[in-house]
Write a protein that holds these residues in place. Structure first.
Motif, PDB file in Angstrom:
ATOM      1  N   GLY A  75      13.853  47.804  43.504  1.00 49.02           N
ATOM      2  CA  GLY A  75      15.087  47.714  42.725  1.00 49.02           C
ATOM      3  C   GLY A  75      16.302  47.597  43.629  1.00 49.02           C
ATOM      4  O   GLY A  75      17.171  46.732  43.430  1.00 49.02           O
ATOM      5  N   LEU A  76      16.323  48.430  44.651  1.00 50.23           N
ATOM      6  CA  LEU A  76      17.460  48.424  45.569  1.00 50.23           C
ATOM      7  C   LEU A  76      17.520  47.109  46.354  1.00 50.23           C
ATOM      8  O   LEU A  76      18.573  46.482  46.472  1.00 50.23           O
ATOM      9  CB  LEU A  76      17.349  49.616  46.531  1.00 50.23           C
ATOM     10  CG  LEU A  76      18.488  49.761  47.529  1.00 50.23           C
ATOM     11  CD1 LEU A  76      19.785  50.120  46.809  1.00 50.23           C
ATOM     12  CD2 LEU A  76      18.165  50.838  48.563  1.00 50.23           C
ATOM     13  N   GLY A  77      16.368  46.698  46.884  1.00 51.94           N
ATOM     14  CA  GLY A  77      16.314  45.444  47.637  1.00 51.94           C
ATOM     15  C   GLY A  77      16.734  44.264  46.780  1.00 51.94           C
ATOM     16  O   GLY A  77      17.488  43.389  47.218  1.00 51.94           O
ATOM     17  N   GLY A  78      16.254  44.248  45.540  1.00 46.77           N
ATOM     18  CA  GLY A  78      16.607  43.177  44.609  1.00 46.77           C
ATOM     19  C   GLY A  78      18.098  43.155  44.345  1.00 46.77           C
ATOM     20  O   GLY A  78      18.734  42.092  44.346  1.00 46.77           O
ATOM     21  N   PHE A  79      18.662  44.335  44.166  1.00 45.13           N
ATOM     22  CA  PHE A  79      20.088  44.417  43.868  1.00 45.13           C
ATOM     23  C   PHE A  79      20.937  43.915  45.048  1.00 45.13           C
ATOM     24  O   PHE A  79      21.876  43.145  44.865  1.00 45.13           O
ATOM     25  CB  PHE A  79      20.457  45.856  43.511  1.00 45.13           C
ATOM     26  CG  PHE A  79      21.868  45.998  43.011  1.00 45.13           C
ATOM     27  CD1 PHE A  79      22.215  45.568  41.742  1.00 45.13           C
ATOM     28  CD2 PHE A  79      22.846  46.544  43.827  1.00 45.13           C
ATOM     29  CE1 PHE A  79      23.524  45.667  41.288  1.00 45.13           C
ATOM     30  CE2 PHE A  79      24.155  46.664  43.381  1.00 45.13           C
ATOM     31  CZ  PHE A  79      24.498  46.226  42.103  1.00 45.13           C
ATOM     32  N   VAL A  80      20.574  44.332  46.243  1.00 48.09           N
ATOM     33  CA  VAL A  80      21.317  43.896  47.447  1.00 48.09           C
ATOM     34  C   VAL A  80      21.200  42.371  47.609  1.00 48.09           C
ATOM     35  O   VAL A  80      22.186  41.676  47.863  1.00 48.09           O
ATOM     36  CB  VAL A  80      20.793  44.628  48.714  1.00 48.09           C
ATOM     37  CG1 VAL A  80      21.386  44.027  49.980  1.00 48.09           C
ATOM     38  CG2 VAL A  80      21.109  46.117  48.630  1.00 48.09           C
ATOM     39  N   LEU A  81      19.993  41.865  47.428  1.00 47.95           N
ATOM     40  CA  LEU A  81      19.786  40.418  47.513  1.00 47.95           C
ATOM     41  C   LEU A  81      20.609  39.695  46.439  1.00 47.95           C
ATOM     42  O   LEU A  81      21.227  38.656  46.695  1.00 47.95           O
ATOM     43  CB  LEU A  81      18.294  40.104  47.346  1.00 47.95           C
ATOM     44  CG  LEU A  81      17.880  38.631  47.402  1.00 47.95           C
ATOM     45  CD1 LEU A  81      18.164  38.038  48.779  1.00 47.95           C
ATOM     46  CD2 LEU A  81      16.395  38.474  47.061  1.00 47.95           C
ATOM     47  N   GLY A  82      20.625  40.270  45.240  1.00 49.83           N
ATOM     48  CA  GLY A  82      21.365  39.666  44.135  1.00 49.83           C
ATOM     49  C   GLY A  82      22.860  39.612  44.411  1.00 49.83           C
ATOM     50  O   GLY A  82      23.505  38.577  44.216  1.00 49.83           O
ATOM     51  N   VAL A  83      23.404  40.715  44.901  1.00 52.68           N
ATOM     52  CA  VAL A  83      24.845  40.766  45.169  1.00 52.68           C
ATOM     53  C   VAL A  83      25.220  39.791  46.288  1.00 52.68           C
ATOM     54  O   VAL A  83      26.166  39.006  46.153  1.00 52.68           O
ATOM     55  CB  VAL A  83      25.286  42.210  45.532  1.00 52.68           C
ATOM     56  CG1 VAL A  83      26.688  42.236  46.108  1.00 52.68           C
ATOM     57  CG2 VAL A  83      25.202  43.099  44.299  1.00 52.68           C
ATOM     58  N   THR A  84      24.462  39.801  47.364  1.00 52.07           N
ATOM     59  CA  THR A  84      24.838  38.943  48.508  1.00 52.07           C
ATOM     60  C   THR A  84      24.708  37.463  48.160  1.00 52.07           C
ATOM     61  O   THR A  84      25.544  36.656  48.562  1.00 52.07           O
ATOM     62  CB  THR A  84      23.965  39.247  49.756  1.00 52.07           C
ATOM     63  OG1 THR A  84      22.598  39.305  49.357  1.00 52.07           O
ATOM     64  CG2 THR A  84      24.329  40.558  50.396  1.00 52.07           C
ATOM     65  N   THR A  85      23.691  37.108  47.401  1.00 47.31           N
ATOM     66  CA  THR A  85      23.543  35.689  47.069  1.00 47.31           C
ATOM     67  C   THR A  85      24.445  35.293  45.907  1.00 47.31           C
ATOM     68  O   THR A  85      24.898  34.154  45.838  1.00 47.31           O
ATOM     69  CB  THR A  85      22.075  35.344  46.728  1.00 47.31           C
ATOM     70  OG1 THR A  85      21.596  36.247  45.747  1.00 47.31           O
ATOM     71  CG2 THR A  85      21.199  35.433  47.955  1.00 47.31           C
ATOM     72  N   GLY A  86      24.696  36.252  45.008  1.00 45.14           N
ATOM     73  CA  GLY A  86      25.597  35.976  43.882  1.00 45.14           C
ATOM     74  C   GLY A  86      26.984  35.603  44.378  1.00 45.14           C
ATOM     75  O   GLY A  86      27.621  34.684  43.851  1.00 45.14           O
ATOM     76  N   ILE A  87      27.446  36.279  45.427  1.00 43.69           N
ATOM     77  CA  ILE A  87      28.756  35.986  46.011  1.00 43.69           C
ATOM     78  C   ILE A  87      28.802  34.548  46.525  1.00 43.69           C
ATOM     79  O   ILE A  87      29.819  33.874  46.421  1.00 43.69           O
ATOM     80  CB  ILE A  87      29.061  36.998  47.152  1.00 43.69           C
ATOM     81  CG1 ILE A  87      29.350  38.373  46.568  1.00 43.69           C
ATOM     82  CG2 ILE A  87      30.230  36.535  48.016  1.00 43.69           C
ATOM     83  CD1 ILE A  87      29.419  39.482  47.586  1.00 43.69           C
ATOM     84  N   CYS A  88      27.687  34.078  47.052  1.00 46.31           N
ATOM     85  CA  CYS A  88      27.640  32.723  47.630  1.00 46.31           C
ATOM     86  C   CYS A  88      27.574  31.618  46.578  1.00 46.31           C
ATOM     87  O   CYS A  88      27.721  30.445  46.916  1.00 46.31           O
ATOM     88  CB  CYS A  88      26.454  32.592  48.573  1.00 46.31           C
ATOM     89  SG  CYS A  88      26.483  33.771  49.910  1.00 46.31           S
TER      90      CYS A  88
END
Ligand code: FE2
Ligand code: FE2
Length: 172
Positions: A75-88
């Motif tokens: 869950g945490l890894g997914g969230f971090v990946l989501g936030v960093t790629t969402g910004i891009c």
């Protein structure tokens, strides 16, 4: 009682779906200024992933099997990946979806073969989600503006991370 192979598959898929829910949640969170169509799509895909997670949760509960120890980390890894790629932006979001779903689909297809005639309930759970995952993959693969950087950097990194999560999950 030791876990069966089917139990392990269900447990890993459950944790993986939790990761997927959080990828879309993270992406949606940082996409507030982007176009409505993208936001709706992220919400819709997140709802699919929540449904998948519920399917595996129900089957685990029925068997009395505990969730994977990797669940919260997924869950945490997914969230971090989501936030960093969402910004891009949209092209990066699409690159992540393609990378994750490609690996996931390959595993789901193997799982269906392994479970066929061995464990009907687990087979049904996997069969119930595979069409959605294919839709996510195909939809993201149509995104035209992925350039060179994203396929070369995001895809292999995210694919490798997804493989690692599944591999370790099966051992836990
Ligand atoms: Fe899913
Ligand atoms: Fe998906």
């Amino acid at each position: 009682m030791p876990l069966s192979h089917a139990d392990r598959i269900l447990k890993v898929n459950h944790a993986g779906e939790h990761g997927a829910v959080n990828i879309y949640r993270g992406q949606r969170l940082v996409c507030f200024w982007r176009d409505e169509a993208l936001k709706r799509e992220l919400e819709e895909f997140r709802e699919h992933e929540e449904r998948h997670r519920a399917i595996f949760a129900a089957e685990l509960a029925r068997r009395g099997v505990r969730r994977c120890r990797s669940y919260w980390l997924c869950g945490l890894g997914g969230f971090v990946l989501g936030v960093t790629t969402g910004i891009c932006g949209r092209a990066s979001i699409a690159a992540v979806t393609v990378a994750v779903e490609r690996v996931v689909l390959r595993h789901l297809e193997v799982q269906l073969k392994e479970l066929d005639g061995v464990d009907p309930a687990a087979h049904a759970a996997v069969a119930a989600i595979i069409d959605d995952e294919r839709t996510h993959h195909d939809h993201a693969a149509q995104e035209p503006r992925q350039g060179i950087f994203r396929p070369r950097v995001i895809r292999p990194t995210v694919s490798a991370a997804t493989e690692f999560v599944i591999w370790t999950g099966m051992k836990l």
